[in-house]
Design a protein around this motif. Structure first.
Motif, PDB file in Angstrom:
ATOM      1  N   TYR A 176      45.014  42.886  35.445  1.00 56.93           N
ATOM      2  CA  TYR A 176      44.780  41.462  35.215  1.00 56.93           C
ATOM      3  C   TYR A 176      43.299  41.153  35.347  1.00 56.93           C
ATOM      4  N   ALA A 177      42.898  40.110  34.649  1.00 57.61           N
ATOM      5  CA  ALA A 177      41.585  39.514  34.859  1.00 57.61           C
ATOM      6  C   ALA A 177      41.816  38.188  35.564  1.00 57.61           C
ATOM      7  N   PHE A 178      40.864  37.761  36.365  1.00 61.92           N
ATOM      8  CA  PHE A 178      40.990  36.521  37.117  1.00 61.92           C
ATOM      9  C   PHE A 178      39.941  35.520  36.663  1.00 61.92           C
ATOM     10  N   ALA A 179      40.305  34.258  36.715  1.00 65.24           N
ATOM     11  CA  ALA A 179      39.438  33.209  36.199  1.00 65.24           C
ATOM     12  C   ALA A 179      38.126  33.114  36.986  1.00 65.24           C
ATOM     13  N   GLU A 180      38.170  33.442  38.253  1.00 61.52           N
ATOM     14  CA  GLU A 180      36.998  33.409  39.130  1.00 61.52           C
ATOM     15  C   GLU A 180      36.917  34.731  39.888  1.00 61.52           C
ATOM     16  N   PRO A 181      35.814  35.009  40.569  1.00 61.39           N
ATOM     17  CA  PRO A 181      35.693  36.279  41.293  1.00 61.39           C
ATOM     18  C   PRO A 181      36.524  36.284  42.578  1.00 61.39           C
ATOM     19  N   SER A 182      37.808  36.001  42.427  1.00 56.24           N
ATOM     20  CA  SER A 182      38.751  36.009  43.542  1.00 56.24           C
ATOM     21  C   SER A 182      40.139  36.317  42.990  1.00 56.24           C
TER      22      SER A 182
ATOM     23  N   LEU B 256      45.564  49.771  29.068  1.00 57.03           N
ATOM     24  CA  LEU B 256      44.730  50.969  28.996  1.00 57.03           C
ATOM     25  C   LEU B 256      44.026  51.049  27.653  1.00 57.03           C
ATOM     26  N   ASN B 257      42.738  51.335  27.697  1.00 59.15           N
ATOM     27  CA  ASN B 257      41.867  51.512  26.527  1.00 59.15           C
ATOM     28  C   ASN B 257      41.377  50.218  25.896  1.00 59.15           C
ATOM     29  N   ALA B 258      41.758  49.043  26.435  1.00 63.69           N
ATOM     30  CA  ALA B 258      41.108  47.816  25.993  1.00 63.69           C
ATOM     31  C   ALA B 258      39.612  47.940  26.295  1.00 63.69           C
ATOM     32  N   LEU B 259      38.793  47.290  25.476  1.00 66.27           N
ATOM     33  CA  LEU B 259      37.340  47.415  25.585  1.00 66.27           C
ATOM     34  C   LEU B 259      36.727  46.136  26.139  1.00 66.27           C
ATOM     35  N   VAL B 260      35.867  46.261  27.134  1.00 63.24           N
ATOM     36  CA  VAL B 260      35.246  45.090  27.746  1.00 63.24           C
ATOM     37  C   VAL B 260      33.753  45.304  27.928  1.00 63.24           C
ATOM     38  N   ALA B 261      33.040  44.189  27.966  1.00 60.89           N
ATOM     39  CA  ALA B 261      31.605  44.204  28.262  1.00 60.89           C
ATOM     40  C   ALA B 261      31.414  43.584  29.648  1.00 60.89           C
ATOM     41  N   VAL B 262      31.013  44.400  30.602  1.00 58.93           N
ATOM     42  CA  VAL B 262      30.801  43.910  31.968  1.00 58.93           C
ATOM     43  C   VAL B 262      29.447  43.219  32.047  1.00 58.93           C
ATOM     44  N   GLU B 263      29.456  41.963  32.506  1.00 62.22           N
ATOM     45  CA  GLU B 263      28.240  41.160  32.574  1.00 62.22           C
ATOM     46  C   GLU B 263      27.715  40.993  33.990  1.00 62.22           C
ATOM     47  N   ALA B 264      28.584  41.124  34.984  1.00 62.31           N
ATOM     48  CA  ALA B 264      28.172  40.920  36.373  1.00 62.31           C
ATOM     49  C   ALA B 264      29.218  41.538  37.284  1.00 62.31           C
ATOM     50  N   GLN B 265      28.876  41.688  38.556  1.00 61.86           N
ATOM     51  CA  GLN B 265      29.831  42.199  39.532  1.00 61.86           C
ATOM     52  C   GLN B 265      29.621  41.498  40.865  1.00 61.86           C
ATOM     53  N   GLU B 266      30.730  41.099  41.471  1.00 60.27           N
ATOM     54  CA  GLU B 266      30.725  40.537  42.816  1.00 60.27           C
ATOM     55  C   GLU B 266      31.771  41.286  43.624  1.00 60.27           C
TER      56      GLU B 266
END
Length: 282
Positions: free
Chosen positions: A113-119, A130-140
């Protein structure tokens, strides 16, 4: 004089009703050649259909972040070609968006899952397979912000170029996933979709359909069949776990299942399909 393709496989040839992609100009005859416009799958998974109708046959799927070359619009659908496996068909326009940033990671978990906020207590989006492609912009902390998706657990992502090494082990992770014609997501997939996803996770190219996959690797004999090898029947494919067992998405179990190869062979032959047509080693 315009040359023509000797083999016209419409599954992977963007040509219909006198319209073709400009990439085919000089190769196929068409009344008009249109320049493709790159779009990106903006939902966890989107069907590639035979006709501009959600009720038509699903032949393939796009996963989040995969590119789709749009050639024409019709009735709320875009007709074009998936860049990753070359399949041609119709995708709901609402499932596509302008090109996403170049992917930096792929989903490495069977689903996440992805979450709407960093929580992890905020609204969940997905799941992404599996194998979906994403561009990571930041990390908390443990969460990475993926463009257009949300915050995904870092441990569920792998950098582009970092792959797995055991095709059979990847396929086993889909155990129990429902059988879905044309599917390649973790919530449902078919026999060739399972093979394709397992090979993609290992950094290996793979076409979409069983007959196309039958040219992968090189032929081996039944006595040499072992882990990671493929066994083909007419219209079906399975992955070897060892010399005697296979894992496959199939319409008998209606899910991804493990069973003895000899059991599957007897059942499939009794159904009138016949004996295996090939054994291949990738």
């Amino acid at each position: 004089m315009t040359a023509t393709l000797e083999t016209d496989d419409r599954r992977v040839t963007p040509l219909r009703d006198g319209i073709a992609s400009s990439s085919l100009e000089g190769l196929v005859r068409a009344e008009v050649y249109l320049d493709p416009k790159t779009m990106s799958c903006a939902v966890p998974a989107a069907g590639i259909h035979r006709a501009p109708d959600a009720g038509s046959e699903q032949m393939d799927q796009l996963l989040f972040g995969e590119a789709f070359e749009v050639i024409e619009e019709e009735g709320g659908f875009f007709w074009g070609q998936a860049r990753r496996d070359g399949y041609v068909g119709f995708v709901a326009a609402a499932a596509l968006a302008p090109p996403a940033p170049a992917p930096t990671h792929r989903v490495a978990a069977i689903r996440t899952y992805a979450f709407a906020e960093p929580s992890i207590k905020t609204r969940a989006l997905g799941p992404y397979s599996l194998n979906a492609l994403v561009a990571v912009e930041a990390q908390e902390g443990r969460l990475c912000r993926a463009a257009g998706a949300g915050w995904i657990t870092a441990e569920h992502l792998a950098p582009i170029g970092v792959f797995e090494t055991d095709v059979a082990a990847v396929a086993e992770r889909f155990l129990g996933a429902p059988y879905l014609w044309g599917g390649r997501e973790s919530l449902g997939l078919d026999c060739s979709g399972l093979v394709q996803q397992a090979l993609f996770a290992c950094g290996l190219p793979c076409p979409r359909d069983t007959d196309q996959q039958a040219s992968l690797g090189h032929a081996i004999g039944r006595k040499d069949f072992s882990r990671g090898d493929l066994v083909f029947w007419k219209g079906h494919v399975a992955i070897g776990l060892d010399e005697t067992r296979i894992v496959h998405a199939n319409g008998h179990h209606m899910m991804v299942a493990i069973e003895p190869l000899e059991t599957a062979m007897a059942r499939i032959e009794a159904a009138g399909v016949g004996a295996p047509t090939a054994y291949r080693r990738i």
